[in-house]
Write an enzyme that holds these catalytic residues in place. Structure first.
Site, short mmCIF file in Angstrom:
data_model
loop_
_atom_site.label_atom_id
_atom_site.label_comp_id
_atom_site.label_asym_id
_atom_site.label_seq_id
_atom_site.Cartn_x
_atom_site.Cartn_y
_atom_site.Cartn_z
N ASP A 1 2.72 5.59 -6.64
CA ASP A 1 3.98 5.50 -5.90
C ASP A 1 5.21 5.41 -6.78
O ASP A 1 6.33 5.47 -6.29
CB ASP A 1 3.94 4.27 -4.96
CG ASP A 1 2.96 4.48 -3.82
OD1 ASP A 1 2.94 5.59 -3.27
OD2 ASP A 1 2.20 3.54 -3.51
N HIS B 1 0.88 -1.19 0.00
CA HIS B 1 0.00 0.00 0.00
C HIS B 1 0.91 1.23 0.00
O HIS B 1 1.75 1.39 -0.89
CB HIS B 1 -0.92 -0.11 1.23
CG HIS B 1 -2.08 0.83 1.29
ND1 HIS B 1 -2.46 1.63 0.25
CD2 HIS B 1 -2.95 1.11 2.31
CE1 HIS B 1 -3.52 2.36 0.62
NE2 HIS B 1 -3.83 2.05 1.86
N HIS C 1 -2.30 -2.27 -9.67
CA HIS C 1 -3.30 -1.71 -8.77
C HIS C 1 -4.53 -2.59 -8.78
O HIS C 1 -4.89 -3.14 -9.82
CB HIS C 1 -3.67 -0.28 -9.22
CG HIS C 1 -4.31 0.51 -8.13
ND1 HIS C 1 -5.65 0.43 -7.85
CD2 HIS C 1 -3.78 1.39 -7.24
CE1 HIS C 1 -5.91 1.23 -6.84
NE2 HIS C 1 -4.80 1.81 -6.44
N1 CMC Z 1 4.99 -6.75 -10.19
C1 CMC Z 1 4.91 -7.97 -10.75
N2 CMC Z 1 3.78 -8.69 -10.85
C2 CMC Z 1 2.67 -8.15 -10.34
C3 CMC Z 1 2.66 -6.87 -9.73
C4 CMC Z 1 3.88 -6.16 -9.67
N3 CMC Z 1 3.94 -4.95 -9.12
N4 CMC Z 1 1.41 -6.59 -9.32
C5 CMC Z 1 0.65 -7.64 -9.64
N5 CMC Z 1 1.41 -8.59 -10.28
C6 CMC Z 1 0.96 -9.84 -10.84
C7 CMC Z 1 0.72 -10.89 -9.78
O1 CMC Z 1 1.88 -11.66 -9.56
C8 CMC Z 1 -0.41 -11.69 -10.39
O2 CMC Z 1 0.13 -12.52 -11.39
P1 CMC Z 1 -0.48 -14.03 -11.63
O3 CMC Z 1 -1.89 -13.78 -12.10
O4 CMC Z 1 0.42 -14.65 -12.62
O5 CMC Z 1 -0.44 -14.70 -10.28
C9 CMC Z 1 -1.26 -10.64 -11.10
O6 CMC Z 1 -0.32 -9.59 -11.44
C10 CMC Z 1 -2.38 -10.06 -10.23
O7 CMC Z 1 -1.81 -9.61 -9.02
P2 CMC Z 1 -2.56 -9.55 -7.63
O8 CMC Z 1 -1.56 -9.56 -6.54
O9 CMC Z 1 -3.65 -10.60 -7.62
O10 CMC Z 1 -3.27 -8.13 -7.73
P3 CMC Z 1 -3.90 -7.33 -6.54
O11 CMC Z 1 -4.99 -6.52 -7.12
O12 CMC Z 1 -4.24 -8.23 -5.41
O13 CMC Z 1 -2.68 -6.41 -6.05
C11 CMC Z 1 -1.20 -4.61 -5.75
C12 CMC Z 1 -2.57 -5.05 -6.28
C13 CMC Z 1 -1.11 -3.08 -5.81
C14 CMC Z 1 -1.06 -5.03 -4.29
C15 CMC Z 1 -0.10 -5.26 -6.61
O14 CMC Z 1 -0.23 -4.83 -7.97
C16 CMC Z 1 1.31 -4.95 -6.10
O15 CMC Z 1 1.79 -5.66 -5.22
N6 CMC Z 1 1.99 -3.89 -6.63
C17 CMC Z 1 3.29 -3.51 -6.11
C18 CMC Z 1 3.14 -2.69 -4.84
C19 CMC Z 1 2.64 -1.31 -5.13
O16 CMC Z 1 3.12 -0.60 -6.00
N7 CMC Z 1 1.68 -0.87 -4.31
C20 CMC Z 1 1.10 0.49 -4.40
C21 CMC Z 1 -0.33 0.43 -4.87
S1 CMC Z 1 -0.98 2.02 -5.34
C22 CMC Z 1 -0.93 3.04 -3.95
C23 CMC Z 1 -1.53 2.48 -2.72
O17 CMC Z 1 -2.55 1.80 -2.72
O18 CMC Z 1 -0.98 2.74 -1.66
#
Ligand code: CMC
Length: 424
Positions: free
Chosen positions: A358, A263, A302
């Site tokens: 971010d 987050h 996201h």
């Molecule tokens: N790098 C690589 N792969 C990713 C990433 C990433 N940043 N984000 C998602 N994926 C992949 C994930 O491995 C999964 O792949 P597969 O379907 O093969 O298993 C797919 O994309 C879907 O990911 P998810 O984890 O199910 O998606 P989510 O909606 O639960 O997670 C998230 C959203 C923001 C937590 C995630 O994209 C992430 O960890 N991003 C990196 C951390 C980040 O930048 N966070 C800030 C978010 S915006 C500001 C805020 O909210 O504070």
């Protein structure tokens, strides 16, 4: 019954049920009537991580993640960032309309009047040593404020809530500046009501009037972070305060959620990642390691945006304006190349992973002189207005009760306690 309904047939019993559809949603509680025997509990929905559950009705922030739209009270974020100021935006989030000049003056004066932090909270700040993570300190000090303001427990009194809102929006900036200066062993500087919100904050941080371009950038960053509907920390704010908890304790819990690297902690993690990559030449190997599942590309992806985060676009533009004053952050080239490679790589394209808020913010913060550990505190200072607007909206919502999800119990049936001597 609304005009739009859905009919569900329970294939276990052959019975049909008609449920109203309102706002493209059915009420989960309506499923409870679907049961085999009269004394059954009835159907529930299972939705870990709330992928498809509306936990509230809200009129504050609208996001269309497929096309990258973010509006506060209907006004596009780009217009607020271009023409607005942070306290004006905070008023908009809380009261639903942009303030007229008289309202803005009264509101701004109320915030500035309440920016001084009570002595007890200052003592809490001073109790932390130079190695304490600044976001951990921030969270602890906001929780401590709860003990300074016992009147804040009157959460059903609207006038009282507004008083706490003035205090919190102002004091998070002062607390932020003081925890930084405490870590550096520097004396604290009182808030200056003659300056803008960002100007007063930067003055308390760095002990000098900020360059106008940096003050403007700070205002924009606070606006961009101010609200983002039902994200992890805002949902935490709502859940904790649904127990009638005071807003300081609730906001401290929201800050704890924001602290996590998935987050708000991502802005700090992005900078660490860029520094670890080090140079443009190392990017292909890094991308391969992400694709192998060895780590995430921080600042990308996201839950709601499946397109370019509109905040990231504005931040990228703001970064160039800041670098004109501070000089270019050497990691900018790594970030730009990383973004380009990821935006064209099938792994990221297929999963609709785009830069989020971010990705570029840390580069600006670093260029402005903030330490990495402070980045999430900056996010929290801006987000405070959104957390409070969501809290206030919830407290006025007649449907609201204490938040209390159910579970699917998969553990043991009832069984007897076994005496220690009989356990092997
Ligand atoms: N790098 C690589 N792969 C990713 C990433 C990433 N940043 N984000 C998602 N994926 C992949 C994930 O491995 C999964 O792949 P597969 O379907 O093969 O298993 C797919 O994309 C879907 O990911 P998810 O984890 O199910 O998606 P989510 O909606 O639960 O997670 C998230 C959203 C923001 C937590 C995630 O994209 C992430 O960890 N991003 C990196 C951390 C980040 O930048 N966070 C800030 C978010 S915006 C500001 C805020 O909210 O504070």
């Amino acid at each position: 019954m609304s005009n739009e309904t859905i009919t569900i047939t329970d294939n276990r019993t052959g019975k049909t049920f008609e449920l109203p559809i309102e706002n493209e949603t059915i009420k989960a509680i309506g499923l409870r009537q679907i049961k085999v025997k009269d004394d059954d509990f009835g159907l529930m929905t299972y939705d870990p991580a709330y992928m498809n559950t509306a936990a509230c009705k809200s009129s504050i922030t609208f996001i269309d993640g497929d096309i990258g739209i973010l509006n506060y009270r209907g006004i596009p974020i780009a217009q607020l960032a271009e023409h607005g100021a942070y306290l004006e935006t905070a008023y908009l989030l809380l009261y639903g309309e942009l303030p007229n000049p008289t309202q803005l003056k009264a509101w701004t004066d109320a915030i500035h009047l309440n920016m001084a932090v009570p002595e007890a909270a200052i003592n809490v700040i001073k109790a932390f040593g130079p190695n304490a993570h600044l976001m951990g300190v921030f969270q602890a000090v906001i929780a401590a404020l709860s003990t300074c303001y016992p009147d804040s427990k009157k959460v059903h009194d609207q006038a009282n809530r507004e008083h706490q809102i003035h205090r919190l929006i102002g004091q998070v900036a002062t607390v932020g500046a003081y925890i930084y200066r405490n870590q550096k062993g520097l004396p604290f500087i009182a808030p200056n009501p003659e300056l803008s919100f960002a100007g007063s904050f930067l003055n308390m941080m760095f002990g000098k009037a900020p360059h106008p371009a940096l003050e403007h950038a700070m205002e924009i960053l606070f606006i961009l972070h101010a609200d983002h509907e039902q994200n992890c920390s805002t949902s935490t704010m709502r859940l904790v305060s649904s127990a009638d908890t005071d807003p300081y304790a609730s906001l401290s819990a929201a800050a704890a959620a924001l602290y996590g690297p998935l987050h708000g902690g991502a802005n700090e993690a992005v900078l660490k990642m860029l520094a670890n990559i080090g140079s443009v030449g190392n990017i292909p190997a890094f991308i391969e390691s992400v694709k192998k599942g060895e780590g995430r590309l921080m600042g990308f992806g996201h839950r709601v945006y499946k397109n370019y985060d509109p905040r990231a676009r504005i931040i990228k533009k703001t970064a160039y304006e800041v670098f004109e004053v501070t000089g270019k952050n050497p990691l900018l080239d790594v970030a730009i190349e990383l973004e380009q490679i990821a935006l064209h790589d099938e792994y990221f394209v297929k999963r609709k992973l785009y830069p989020n808020v971010d990705f570029y913010s840390g580069l600006i913060y670093q260029a402005m002189g903030f330490p990495e550990e402070f980045f999430t505190v900056l996010f929290a200072i801006g987000r405070t207005s959104g957390w409070l607007a969501q809290w206030n909206e919830m407290m006025n919502d007649k449907d609201q009760k204490i938040g209390r999800p159910r579970q699917i119990f998969l553990g043991h049936g009832e069984r007897d306690y076994v005496d220690m001597k009989q356990r092997v």
